[in-house]
Design a protein around this motif. Structure first.
Motif: not given
Lengths: 147, 277
Positions: A80-83, A113-115, A134, A138
């Motif tokens: 995630s971009i958010d730790n 998150g999806s990915g 990918n 979710v």
């Protein structure tokens, strides 16, 4: 050796499961995710396909060269971009009969998150990392009207 | 990225639909990133994914195609599909400064603004704009405005000593016309506040890009323009493009190459420049 993983669904035992190219989950559901470690540099017998998803590499059993009590460690990360939202789960082996199959459990409060999904396999001093493109999908049933 | 110590400012509404404060849930507008299974169902029904020489599109191939299509979509849309963090400086322009520090970020839609500050060339933070002054309503259009009226004239107070003093500091800038790198902005931008979710039309765009690529490849493998058979004379004839078999495919690839070169060049340079005079 380039490790990768095939995703497994409907796991019953080491002789009864099916492969899927992606984990698909719904946010809020408790879910156990299964995967099988494979070695992309050793294509599965009879498979002329190259690299990637299920059935394309020989299964890999981590830690075969380790002497007990040393054990392999497999870490699954949903980035995630958010730790504060990065989810890291330590995988456990599903069955003593097939050391290539592992599982992690997502709690209902853990919503990845999806990915891409990142894997880290540590055997003694050797650590191998890989990413499955990918690999996680979710669904957000409660909030898919906007994003 | 660690957001715990940033002065994160968010608009509080959805990225898609733009400015949606609440949605009914009756219509699905956002979904996970397009995967090869859904791509196959929505774009490739009836299309043989096995070629005459035995080559097949494996799930891995389709996933890689989709990954490239997502990157191509980002180039075409000039934005990132997933939420990412960015930091860059924008010029000081006197006319824009007078228009409530009208700043256009390179990426958008902006999801959160972590910091807007005046940072020197040696990376010293000279002054950070208090988050309470930052207007968020145009984040969807990559625009950041600073409206300090509430703090200056209203009942609200900006916490800390730097807050109201900043207004006086900003007035010093009246003597400047242009500084090429002045405001430093740290922000996140992407197409969804929920990570990994994508607006449905964007998924459709990604699928379209990937399908064009795959259909173009498959079409190039058909070797015959026409075939005929007759029974009594026992004859058979086939006509094909011969050495021009891959011409259409090459033309497709040339168009794609030129587009990619153009878009990639545009990332690292300015094609043209328009601003206030």
């Amino acid at each position: 050796m380039r490790l990768s993983a095939d995703f497994i669904v409907n796991y019953a035992n080491v002789n009864q499961f099916s492969y899927q190219d992606q984990w698909k989950v719904r946010a809020g559901d408790p879910v156990t995710l299964y995967f099988q470690l494979i070695d992309l540099d050793q294509p599965a017998a009879g498979c002329s396909c190259s690299g990637g998803l299920f059935g394309t590499g020989l299964r890999y059993i981590a830690g075969t060269g380790l002497v007990a009590p040393a054990a392999p460690n497999v870490l699954v990360t949903f980035p995630s971009i958010d730790n504060s939202k990065v989810i890291q789960l330590i995988a456990t082996q599903v069955s003593p009969f097939d050391g290539s199959i592992w599982q992690v459990t997502l709690a209902p409060t853990q919503v990845p998150g999806s990915g891409n999904v990142l894997f880290q396999v540590t055997e003694g001093t050797a650590t191998r990392t890989f990413s499955i493109t990918n690999g996680m999908s979710v669904e957000l049933p409660g909030s898919n009207g906007s994003c | 990225m660690d957001f715990t110590n940033t002065g994160s400012k968010v608009d509080g509404t959805a990225v898609y639909p733009v400015h949606a404060a609440q949605t009914s849930g009756l219509l699905t507008r956002c979904e996970p990133m397009l995967d090869q299974d859904k791509f196959r169902r929505m774009f490739l029904k009836g299309i043989p994914l096995r070629m005459w020489n035995g080559d097949v599109y494996t799930p891995a191939d389709l996933t890689e195609k989709l990954n490239w299509a997502m990157n191509e979509a980002e180039l075409l849309l000039k934005l990132t599909i997933t939420r990412e963090a960015f930091q860059h400086k924008v010029p000081f322009d006197y006319a824009l400064y007078k228009a409530y520090i009208h700043i256009r970020a390179e990426k958008g839609p902006i999801i959160s603004l972590e910091q807007l500050a005046i940072v020197s060339a040696d990376n010293n933070n000279i002054f950070t704009i208090p988050p309470t002054w930052i207007e968020t309503t145009n984040f969807a259009k990559r625009l950041i405005n600073v409206v300090p009226l509430l703090a200056a004239y209203g009942v609200n107070q900006v916490a800390g000593a730097v807050g109201n003093a900043g207004i006086a500091f900003l007035t010093v800038m009246d003597g400047l016309n242009w500084v090429p790198a002045y405001w430093q902005i740290q922000y996140t931008a992407g197409l969804a506040t929920a990570e990994g979710q994508v607006p449905a039309p964007v998924n459709e765009l990604i699928g379209t890009i990937a399908a064009i690529s795959i259909l173009s490849e498959i079409a190039a493998t058909y070797r015959y323009n026409s075939q005929s058979q007759s029974q009594d004379g026992i004859s058979q004839s086939s006509t094909g493009p011969g050495p021009r078999q891959y011409e259409l495919r090459i033309e497709d690839l040339i168009v794609k190459r030129d587009m990619l070169v153009k878009k990639l060049r545009a990332i690292f340079s300015n094609n043209f420049f328009i601003d206030n005079i």
